[in-house]
Design an enzyme around this catalytic site. Structure first.
Site, PDB file in Angstrom:
ATOM      1  N   LYS A  91      20.200 -45.570  -8.099  1.00 22.74           N
ATOM      2  CA  LYS A  91      19.811 -44.214  -8.529  1.00 22.74           C
ATOM      3  C   LYS A  91      19.429 -44.205 -10.005  1.00 22.74           C
ATOM      4  CE  LYS A  91      23.738 -42.457  -6.971  1.00 22.74           C
ATOM      5  NZ  LYS A  91      24.234 -43.375  -5.989  1.00 22.74           N
ATOM      6  N   GLY A 129      25.885 -39.038  -7.053  1.00 28.51           N
ATOM      7  CA  GLY A 129      25.236 -38.198  -6.061  1.00 28.51           C
ATOM      8  C   GLY A 129      24.255 -38.964  -5.194  1.00 28.51           C
ATOM      9  N   SER A 130      23.300 -38.228  -4.676  1.00 27.72           N
ATOM     10  CA  SER A 130      22.369 -38.772  -3.692  1.00 27.72           C
ATOM     11  C   SER A 130      21.147 -39.399  -4.345  1.00 27.72           C
ATOM     12  CB  SER A 130      21.915 -37.655  -2.755  1.00 27.72           C
ATOM     13  OG  SER A 130      21.061 -36.780  -3.461  1.00 27.72           O
ATOM     14  N   SER A 131      20.239 -39.823  -3.501  1.00 29.54           N
ATOM     15  CA  SER A 131      18.987 -40.407  -3.988  1.00 29.54           C
ATOM     16  C   SER A 131      18.069 -39.352  -4.601  1.00 29.54           C
ATOM     17  CB  SER A 131      18.264 -41.138  -2.852  1.00 29.54           C
ATOM     18  OG  SER A 131      18.021 -40.234  -1.796  1.00 29.54           O
ATOM     19  N   GLY A 132      18.458 -38.084  -4.563  1.00 31.54           N
ATOM     20  CA  GLY A 132      17.692 -37.026  -5.204  1.00 31.54           C
ATOM     21  C   GLY A 132      17.691 -37.131  -6.719  1.00 31.54           C
TER      22      GLY A 132
END
Length: 151
Positions: free
Chosen positions: A105, A76-79
């Site tokens: 990540k 997924g994202s950097s979240g």
């Protein structure tokens, strides 16, 4: 595993030892939670419960709070790091992280969690460790000692 069972297991020779590279130092003991699925932080984890909430994930509805999380890596994202940081603040974070694929990540998530973390293993932990095993993760020394649950 109960405290008594953990104390008893520590007195025995480990069933297996795995060596890896330290990402975040520290030493903890706890129960393993293993998944072969990567984990998405943003939208895949409820930080207030530590539960995986991805509908198609094999651990959907299972909390990793207080467990040694053994998984392939982050997706997924950097979240990812912010969600895992929120689990630390909420008291629902994993006890330690063991992952195979190092990404920015996963590395940043481990750093913000401030839990012992290992990667780059001499043997694949996903092939050896089972959910429910007692693990001693000594990330500072780069070693995982594991005991199978007693019958």
């Amino acid at each position: 595993m109960s405290g008594a069972a953990m104390a008893q297991a520590r007195g025995q020779t480990p069933d297996y030892i795995i060596r890896g590279r330290c990402v975040v130092p520290g030493c903890v003991e706890g129960e393993a939670l293993v998944t072969r699925d990567t984990i998405s932080g943003w939208g895949g984890v409820s930080p207030m419960t530590g539960k995986i909430i991805e509908s198609r994930h094999e651990l959907n509805g299972v909390s990793f709070a207080g467990k040694v999380l053994v998984f392939p890596g982050a997706k997924g994202s950097s979240g990812w790091s912010s969600i895992f940081h929120m689990t630390r603040l909420a008291g629902t974070a994993p006890l330690a992280l063991l992952f195979n694929v190092m990404t920015t990540k996963a590395a940043l998530g481990a750093v913000v969690l401030r839990v012992p973390t290992l990667t780059d293993f001499d043997r694949d932990p996903l092939e050896i460790i089972r959910s429910g095993d007692l693990l001693r993760v000594d990330a500072t020394q780069g070693q995982i000692s594991g005991w199978r649950p007693m019958a």
